[in-house]
Design a protein around this motif. Structure first.
Motif, PDB file in Angstrom:
ATOM      1  N   ARG A 218       0.843  -1.208   0.000  1.00 19.02           N
ATOM      2  CA  ARG A 218       0.000   0.000   0.000  1.00 19.02           C
ATOM      3  C   ARG A 218       0.871   1.248   0.000  1.00 19.02           C
ATOM      4  O   ARG A 218       0.579   2.223  -0.707  1.00 19.02           O
ATOM      5  N   HIS A 219       1.961   1.231   0.770  1.00 14.86           N
ATOM      6  CA  HIS A 219       2.848   2.398   0.819  1.00 14.86           C
ATOM      7  C   HIS A 219       3.558   2.615  -0.518  1.00 14.86           C
ATOM      8  O   HIS A 219       3.764   3.749  -0.944  1.00 14.86           O
ATOM      9  N   PHE A 220       3.923   1.527  -1.192  1.00 16.11           N
ATOM     10  CA  PHE A 220       4.509   1.665  -2.528  1.00 16.11           C
ATOM     11  C   PHE A 220       3.493   2.244  -3.501  1.00 16.11           C
ATOM     12  O   PHE A 220       3.829   3.015  -4.393  1.00 16.11           O
ATOM     13  N   GLY A 221       2.229   1.863  -3.328  1.00 18.42           N
ATOM     14  CA  GLY A 221       1.178   2.431  -4.162  1.00 18.42           C
ATOM     15  C   GLY A 221       1.030   3.928  -3.934  1.00 18.42           C
ATOM     16  O   GLY A 221       0.848   4.706  -4.879  1.00 18.42           O
ATOM     17  N   ASP A 222       1.115   4.352  -2.657  1.00 18.27           N
ATOM     18  CA  ASP A 222       1.058   5.785  -2.351  1.00 18.27           C
ATOM     19  C   ASP A 222       2.231   6.520  -2.979  1.00 18.27           C
ATOM     20  O   ASP A 222       2.081   7.619  -3.531  1.00 18.27           O
ATOM     21  N   PHE A 223       3.427   5.904  -2.896  1.00 14.92           N
ATOM     22  CA  PHE A 223       4.618   6.497  -3.514  1.00 14.92           C
ATOM     23  C   PHE A 223       4.408   6.666  -5.013  1.00 14.92           C
ATOM     24  O   PHE A 223       4.741   7.704  -5.602  1.00 14.92           O
ATOM     25  N   SER A 224       3.853   5.645  -5.652  1.00 15.14           N
ATOM     26  CA  SER A 224       3.614   5.696  -7.091  1.00 15.14           C
ATOM     27  C   SER A 224       2.670   6.846  -7.446  1.00 15.14           C
ATOM     28  O   SER A 224       2.944   7.620  -8.374  1.00 15.14           O
ATOM     29  N   GLU A 225       1.591   6.972  -6.715  1.00 14.18           N
ATOM     30  CA  GLU A 225       0.635   8.054  -7.002  1.00 14.18           C
ATOM     31  C   GLU A 225       1.269   9.419  -6.784  1.00 14.18           C
ATOM     32  O   GLU A 225       1.072  10.350  -7.577  1.00 14.18           O
ATOM     33  N   ASP A 226       2.033   9.574  -5.695  1.00 13.19           N
ATOM     34  CA  ASP A 226       2.673  10.863  -5.410  1.00 13.19           C
ATOM     35  C   ASP A 226       3.641  11.249  -6.522  1.00 13.19           C
ATOM     36  O   ASP A 226       3.646  12.397  -6.984  1.00 13.19           O
ATOM     37  N   LEU A 227       4.455  10.285  -6.954  1.00 13.17           N
ATOM     38  CA  LEU A 227       5.437  10.587  -7.991  1.00 13.17           C
ATOM     39  C   LEU A 227       4.748  10.881  -9.321  1.00 13.17           C
ATOM     40  O   LEU A 227       5.160  11.787 -10.056  1.00 13.17           O
ATOM     41  N   GLN A 228       3.694  10.147  -9.631  1.00 11.76           N
ATOM     42  CA  GLN A 228       2.960  10.417 -10.865  1.00 11.76           C
ATOM     43  C   GLN A 228       2.284  11.789 -10.823  1.00 11.76           C
ATOM     44  O   GLN A 228       2.195  12.476 -11.850  1.00 11.76           O
ATOM     45  N   ASP A 229       1.837  12.210  -9.639  1.00 15.00           N
ATOM     46  CA  ASP A 229       1.270  13.558  -9.499  1.00 15.00           C
ATOM     47  C   ASP A 229       2.319  14.625  -9.795  1.00 15.00           C
ATOM     48  O   ASP A 229       2.055  15.610 -10.496  1.00 15.00           O
ATOM     49  N   VAL A 230       3.528  14.431  -9.234  1.00 11.65           N
ATOM     50  CA  VAL A 230       4.617  15.386  -9.474  1.00 11.65           C
ATOM     51  C   VAL A 230       4.944  15.462 -10.959  1.00 11.65           C
ATOM     52  O   VAL A 230       5.093  16.545 -11.529  1.00 11.65           O
ATOM     53  N   LEU A 231       5.049  14.294 -11.597  1.00 13.60           N
ATOM     54  CA  LEU A 231       5.361  14.259 -13.017  1.00 13.60           C
ATOM     55  C   LEU A 231       4.286  14.945 -13.845  1.00 13.60           C
ATOM     56  O   LEU A 231       4.588  15.625 -14.840  1.00 13.60           O
ATOM     57  N   LYS A 232       3.037  14.782 -13.450  1.00 14.98           N
ATOM     58  CA  LYS A 232       1.942  15.409 -14.189  1.00 14.98           C
ATOM     59  C   LYS A 232       2.037  16.930 -14.129  1.00 14.98           C
ATOM     60  O   LYS A 232       1.751  17.622 -15.121  1.00 14.98           O
ATOM     61  N   VAL A 233       2.488  17.454 -12.987  1.00  9.97           N
ATOM     62  CA  VAL A 233       2.605  18.909 -12.824  1.00  9.97           C
ATOM     63  C   VAL A 233       3.796  19.459 -13.606  1.00  9.97           C
ATOM     64  O   VAL A 233       3.700  20.495 -14.275  1.00  9.97           O
ATOM     65  N   VAL A 234       4.948  18.762 -13.550  1.00  2.00           N
ATOM     66  CA  VAL A 234       6.164  19.295 -14.183  1.00  2.00           C
ATOM     67  C   VAL A 234       6.278  18.909 -15.656  1.00  2.00           C
ATOM     68  O   VAL A 234       7.088  19.498 -16.379  1.00  2.00           O
ATOM     69  N   GLN A 235       5.465  17.956 -16.097  1.00  2.00           N
ATOM     70  CA  GLN A 235       5.592  17.484 -17.472  1.00  2.00           C
ATOM     71  C   GLN A 235       5.447  18.588 -18.520  1.00  2.00           C
ATOM     72  O   GLN A 235       6.207  18.609 -19.494  1.00  2.00           O
ATOM     73  N   PRO A 236       4.503  19.520 -18.380  1.00  2.00           N
ATOM     74  CA  PRO A 236       4.400  20.591 -19.388  1.00  2.00           C
ATOM     75  C   PRO A 236       5.670  21.434 -19.490  1.00  2.00           C
ATOM     76  O   PRO A 236       6.055  21.846 -20.594  1.00  2.00           O
ATOM     77  N   ILE A 237       6.330  21.682 -18.363  1.00  2.00           N
ATOM     78  CA  ILE A 237       7.581  22.454 -18.376  1.00  2.00           C
ATOM     79  C   ILE A 237       8.659  21.684 -19.112  1.00  2.00           C
ATOM     80  O   ILE A 237       9.391  22.230 -19.953  1.00  2.00           O
ATOM     81  N   ILE A 238       8.765  20.396 -18.801  1.00  2.50           N
ATOM     82  CA  ILE A 238       9.770  19.557 -19.445  1.00  2.50           C
ATOM     83  C   ILE A 238       9.493  19.442 -20.943  1.00  2.50           C
ATOM     84  O   ILE A 238      10.410  19.517 -21.772  1.00  2.50           O
TER      85      ILE A 238
END
Length: 465
Positions: A218-238
């Motif tokens: 479950r904690h790995f799943g939370d990590f996955s969602e958090d990292l995917q959220d970060v990527l979604k925010v920074v992806q347009p800049i990249i």
């Protein structure tokens, strides 16, 4: 059972996986994961349940595959569920990369059925334990940032979306669902074998993590969602930076090194990872973090002209103020130009297949080799640096081993050994600092090499196809 149905409803709503008007194809293998998924979708409330059908691939790889096929077919017939199956016959099985080939066949069938049925979504039974395994494997192997973020709840696929509604469910949940609802399933006997790396993680490593914390998945799943959220925010800049730095040239890509060098190194890494993730990995190339580092090093190398080989036949070539990423077709056309010095205790990825490296005799890896490795020794007194690996050239000659102490053209060597032309083009040549051909890996070695270590051994050449 109602608890699990409500959980599924919440996941569908939270991630907007599908609508009531959607049409689902549920991928079912016959194991507990996919059968539990099918059972849950069957029992969704009317306001949540879209039209759905089952798709299954009979791979003809295991004896129990026939039983799985019959079980799913009978279950769907008894439950009134549309069932579509495809057979991957034994004569179509490749001799290598069987697991990857099976996956490609499976998903090609799913994409085809999405068109024919037609469907808006393909639904698979990936769950929290799969997520944990995937993230661990990619971290250990070395992956891109997107790679270590794990499995996403949804992504584009075929004419619609591939969705994974069970990513918050643990494996034990799925056994309980099948038990409570009386849903049949069959265990894959190969899951307990340690031949495949995923099984080693599943059966040896992950149980240790779960001993430390039962909620690890479950904690790995939370990590996955958090990292995917970060990527979604920074992806347009990249993505903006990528478009300003990279240009397309037919099948190749060109990176502007002047603009690149003006960027912060953190942005450089992210842009390069974006390029690999969006352009190379979707084409099926297993691009690892070590290759990203190699490209970064190439970009800042002081040499105006230098090149490295990348996975899948790609090449990265530095040409003054540009870094050119040559596609396999372009690299094949210009293969005669391939040449790269071997740095001590480092691997060089070859353009077509395999890798080669020069190792000092006291390097630990050089003594613990995979079974398919070829290894030869350069004696200290005959080591003229630098050692170079390159493609064949017209007129190449090699002085053969002591049993045949004469000079022979490499082209004649291939003729005598009846090597097909396509294999000749892939062969690499290893030379020393004086231009002498030391080795044609897999075909011939010179008198300056030996296959046996001794106390005078200084360097070892290793080739892994």
């Amino acid at each position: 059972m109602q608890e699990y149905i409500l959980r599924l409803c919440k996941e569908v709503e939270r991630h907007r996986l599908w609508e009531k008007e959607s049409r689902l194809l549920v991928a079912v293998s016959g194991g507990v994961d996919s059968m539990a998924l099918l059972g849950l979708i069957q029992q969704l409330p009317r306001e949540w349940q879209p039209q759905f059908a089952v798709v299954h691939v009979h791979h003809h790889l295991r004896e129990e595959s026939d039983d799985e096929f019959r079980m799913i077919k009978d279950y769907c017939r008894n439950q009134g569920i549309a069932f579509f199956a495809e057979h991957w016959s034994e004569e179509k099985h490749p001799k290598s990369n069987l697991e990857m080939a099976a996956r490609e066949f499976r998903y090609a069938f799913f994409a085809d059925m999405m068109q024919k049925w037609p469907a808006t979504h393909l639904v698979t039974a990936h769950h929290a334990d799969d997520q944990l395994e995937t993230i661990l494997m990619r971290l250990v192997r070395g992956s891109t940032l997107k790679g270590i973020s794990g499995i996403a709840f949804s992504r584009a696929f075929g004419r619609g979306q591939l969705v994974r509604p069970l990513l918050s469910f643990q494996k034990d949940d799925l056994y309980r669902i099948c038990g409570m609802a009386g849903i049949p399933y069959l265990e894959d006997s190969t899951n307990s074998e340690l031949t495949f790396s995923r099984n080693r993680y599943r059966n040896s490593i992950i149980p240790l993590l779960q001993l430390e914390n039962q909620q690890a998945s479950r904690h790995f799943g939370d990590f996955s969602e958090d990292l995917q959220d970060v990527l979604k925010v920074v992806q347009p800049i990249i993505a903006d930076s990528f478009r300003s730095l990279f240009t397309r040239d037919d099948a190749d890509w060109v990176l502007d090194l002047v603009g690149w060098q003006a960027c912060d190194i953190s942005l450089q890494r992210l842009v390069l990872s974006y390029f690999v993730t969006e352009q190379l990995i979707p084409a099926g190339y297993d691009f690892r973090r070590s290759q990203l580092t190699a490209v970064m090093d190439l970009a800042k190398n002081q040499s105006p002209q230098k090149q490295i080989s990348l996975v899948g036949g790609w090449q990265a070539r530095k040409r003054y103020d540009k870094l050119i990423f040559l596609s396999p077709d372009s690299a094949r056309t210009a293969f005669s130009a391939f040449s790269e010095e071997l740095e001590l205790n480092k691997w060089v990825t070859l353009p077509y297949h395999g890798r080669i490296g020069l190792f000092h005799s006291d390097n630990a890896f050089s003594k613990e080799l995979p079974k398919n490795a070829l290894s030869v020794v350069i004696k200290d007194e005959t080591a003229y640096m630098p050692i170079t690996v390159r493609s064949r050239r017209s007129g190449d000659k090699i002085v053969l081993n002591k049993d045949q102490p004469f000079t022979k053209k490499v082209s004649r060597l291939f003729v005598d050994k009846k090597i097909p032309d396509e294999e000749r083009r892939k062969a690499c040549i290893v030379t020393d600092g004086e231009g002498r051909i030391l080795w044609v890996p897999g075909y011939a070695q010179s008198v300056w090499l030996s296959e046996n270590d001794n106390e005078q051994t200084c360097y070892r050449l290793i080739y892994i196809k």
